[in-house]
Each structure stands twice: as structure tokens, then as C-alpha cells.
Design a protein around this motif. Sequence first.
Motif, short mmCIF file in Angstrom:
data_model
loop_
_atom_site.label_atom_id
_atom_site.label_comp_id
_atom_site.label_asym_id
_atom_site.label_seq_id
_atom_site.Cartn_x
_atom_site.Cartn_y
_atom_site.Cartn_z
N VAL A 47 50.30 12.50 78.38
CA VAL A 47 50.54 11.43 77.42
C VAL A 47 49.37 11.34 76.44
CG1 VAL A 47 50.89 8.94 77.15
CG2 VAL A 47 52.03 10.16 78.99
N LEU A 48 48.13 11.47 76.94
CA LEU A 48 46.96 11.45 76.05
C LEU A 48 47.00 12.61 75.06
CD1 LEU A 48 44.04 10.54 78.49
CD2 LEU A 48 45.01 9.12 76.67
N VAL A 49 47.40 13.78 75.53
CA VAL A 49 47.54 14.94 74.63
C VAL A 49 48.57 14.63 73.56
CG1 VAL A 49 48.30 17.34 74.47
CG2 VAL A 49 46.80 16.64 76.33
N GLY A 50 49.70 14.06 73.97
CA GLY A 50 50.75 13.71 73.01
C GLY A 50 50.29 12.68 71.99
N ILE A 51 49.60 11.64 72.46
CA ILE A 51 49.08 10.61 71.55
C ILE A 51 48.13 11.24 70.55
CG2 ILE A 51 47.59 8.59 71.40
CD1 ILE A 51 48.80 7.63 74.04
N ASN A 52 47.23 12.11 71.02
CA ASN A 52 46.27 12.75 70.13
C ASN A 52 46.96 13.63 69.10
OD1 ASN A 52 43.51 13.56 69.32
ND2 ASN A 52 44.23 15.55 70.02
N LEU A 53 47.91 14.45 69.53
CA LEU A 53 48.58 15.36 68.59
C LEU A 53 49.41 14.59 67.56
CD1 LEU A 53 49.66 18.28 70.96
CD2 LEU A 53 47.78 18.23 69.30
N ILE A 54 50.07 13.54 67.98
CA ILE A 54 50.83 12.72 67.03
C ILE A 54 49.88 12.04 66.05
CG2 ILE A 54 52.25 10.65 66.81
CD1 ILE A 54 53.59 11.51 69.48
N ALA A 55 48.78 11.50 66.56
CA ALA A 55 47.83 10.79 65.71
C ALA A 55 47.19 11.72 64.68
CB ALA A 55 46.76 10.11 66.56
N PHE A 91 48.77 15.32 58.06
CA PHE A 91 49.96 15.65 57.28
C PHE A 91 50.64 14.44 56.67
CE2 PHE A 91 49.64 19.11 60.46
CZ PHE A 91 49.39 20.15 59.57
N GLY A 92 50.40 13.26 57.24
CA GLY A 92 51.00 12.05 56.70
C GLY A 92 50.15 11.33 55.68
N MET A 93 48.80 11.49 55.80
CA MET A 93 47.90 10.78 54.88
C MET A 93 47.08 11.73 54.01
SD MET A 93 46.49 7.53 57.04
CE MET A 93 46.94 7.84 58.73
N TYR A 94 46.28 12.57 54.67
CA TYR A 94 45.31 13.36 53.89
C TYR A 94 45.97 14.37 52.94
CZ TYR A 94 41.61 16.39 52.45
OH TYR A 94 40.76 17.11 51.67
N LEU A 95 46.83 15.22 53.45
CA LEU A 95 47.41 16.27 52.63
C LEU A 95 48.24 15.74 51.46
CD1 LEU A 95 47.46 19.32 52.30
CD2 LEU A 95 49.50 19.38 53.73
N PRO A 96 49.13 14.76 51.67
CA PRO A 96 49.89 14.25 50.52
C PRO A 96 49.01 13.57 49.46
CG PRO A 96 50.94 13.57 52.57
CD PRO A 96 49.61 14.17 52.93
N ARG A 97 47.89 12.99 49.88
CA ARG A 97 47.05 12.26 48.93
C ARG A 97 46.02 13.15 48.23
NH1 ARG A 97 45.90 6.81 52.53
NH2 ARG A 97 48.02 6.01 52.43
N HIS A 98 45.50 14.17 48.93
CA HIS A 98 44.36 14.91 48.39
C HIS A 98 44.61 16.40 48.19
CE1 HIS A 98 42.05 11.28 48.76
NE2 HIS A 98 42.45 11.17 50.02
N ARG A 99 45.60 16.96 48.83
CA ARG A 99 46.05 18.34 48.61
C ARG A 99 44.98 19.40 48.77
NH1 ARG A 99 51.45 17.99 48.96
NH2 ARG A 99 52.21 16.29 47.69
N ARG A 100 44.07 19.22 49.70
CA ARG A 100 43.04 20.22 49.94
C ARG A 100 43.36 20.94 51.24
NH1 ARG A 100 36.46 19.55 49.74
NH2 ARG A 100 36.07 21.73 50.28
N ARG A 101 43.97 22.10 51.13
CA ARG A 101 44.50 22.83 52.28
C ARG A 101 43.42 23.29 53.25
NH1 ARG A 101 45.84 28.06 53.68
NH2 ARG A 101 47.77 28.28 54.85
N ASP A 102 42.26 23.68 52.75
CA ASP A 102 41.21 24.20 53.63
C ASP A 102 40.73 23.15 54.63
OD1 ASP A 102 40.11 22.85 51.42
OD2 ASP A 102 38.17 23.81 51.72
N LEU A 103 40.74 21.89 54.24
CA LEU A 103 40.29 20.84 55.15
C LEU A 103 41.35 20.48 56.19
CD1 LEU A 103 38.16 18.50 52.91
CD2 LEU A 103 37.40 20.13 54.61
N VAL A 104 42.61 20.81 55.93
CA VAL A 104 43.65 20.57 56.94
C VAL A 104 43.31 21.35 58.20
CG1 VAL A 104 46.08 21.00 57.50
CG2 VAL A 104 45.46 20.02 55.29
N VAL A 105 42.95 22.62 58.03
CA VAL A 105 42.58 23.46 59.17
C VAL A 105 41.34 22.90 59.86
CG1 VAL A 105 41.86 25.78 59.85
CG2 VAL A 105 43.61 25.47 58.09
N ALA A 106 40.36 22.45 59.07
CA ALA A 106 39.13 21.90 59.65
C ALA A 106 39.41 20.65 60.47
CB ALA A 106 38.12 21.59 58.54
#
Length: 196
Positions: free
Chosen positions: A5-13, A19-34
Motif C-alpha cells: 500500500v505504501l508503494v502504491g501511495i508513493n507511485l500515485i503521489a 505528470f499531473g502538475m510539473y509536466l503540464p505546467r513547465h514542460r521540462r522533460r529532462d526533470l521528469v526523469v530526475a
Amino acid sequence: MSRLVLVGINLIAVSLLVFGMYLPRHRRRDLVVAYLGVNVGVFAVATSLSNSTVGAGLGLGLFGVLSIIRLRSTELDQHEVAYYFSALALGILGPLAGTSLWVVAALTGLILAVMYIGDHPRMLRRHRRHLLVLDTAFTDPVALTAHLEQLLGARVYAANVERLDLVNDTTVVDVRYSQPASAATARRAVEVGAGR
């Protein structure tokens, strides 16, 4: 079961954060991986350290050193640093919380809510920050502020001179200002029109 359950909570969060906040707002793909790599790596190591006699303090200290090295290796804006530490916090929170799943879920939700609100495009949308190179060397702060307000058509809150070159007659200035409401409304109308 609670570990899964902790793994699931972490992966969802972290998915919501990246993908829900950073990428749509800032579009910096290299930091997604980081952000994903840091979160999952921290989660994995924190999980293994939570069961060992080494102690969580050593693990957190190692990740503190790693995060300092990572943050010094490339220039990040302050909002990117906030996302970086949120990804770290989400990865550490579950394994080292030592509390109930409900507390972990609530604290995870708190981190996500703060990041959602704090980095929302409507939050302080009239306030801006730019690094400008002016073709005049300004030694008088009052004259510099007056020039910037005229140039930007806005109220200047802070103008920090980064470099003053009297030989080439230039000023590099970090300026923080707010657009007038009419300019912000006009800009929003252009953005809405372009989005259609």
C-alpha cells in the motif's frame, strides 16, 4: 500488505506530482526523469534502511549529500527545486514515517496540495521576474527603477544589479515587478484566443 500500500501511495503521489502538475505546467522533460528516479530511488533505499540497524539518519544524510550534489550540477529555478524536494519527501515519507497508513496518506496529500496551490498559474499571475541587460550603465538606483518602470510599463518592486559595466555602458539587472491589471487581462485574452 501495508508495504505494498505504501508503494502504491508513493507511485500515485509522484505520478500526480510529475505528470499531473510539473509536466503540464513547465514542460521540462529532462526533470521528469530526475524527479521519478529520485523518488523511487529514495523510496527503495529508505525502505531497506527502515529494516536495518544502520539507521535512517545515515540514509537521510547520504541523500542530503546526493541532493546537494545534484542541485549544484545544473542550474534549477526555485520552483524546480521545490518539485525536487517534494519528490524526495514523498519517497522518504512512507518508509520512515513509522505511523499509520492514514497519516502517510494525509501527509502525502498535504505535500501535493501545497505544490498544486503554490505553483498554480493563477497564483500571483501578475508578478514577474526577469534578468534584463540594459544598454545604459545605471549607478543611481532611483534612476534605474524609474527607467525599468517606464520600459516595462509596470510597478517595480526590486531591481538588483547583477553586473554594472561602465566601459561598455551596460547594466545587468534582476528585476521583480507586477503588471497592471489591464495588461494582465489583455495578455490572458491573447492566450485564450491563441488556445482556441
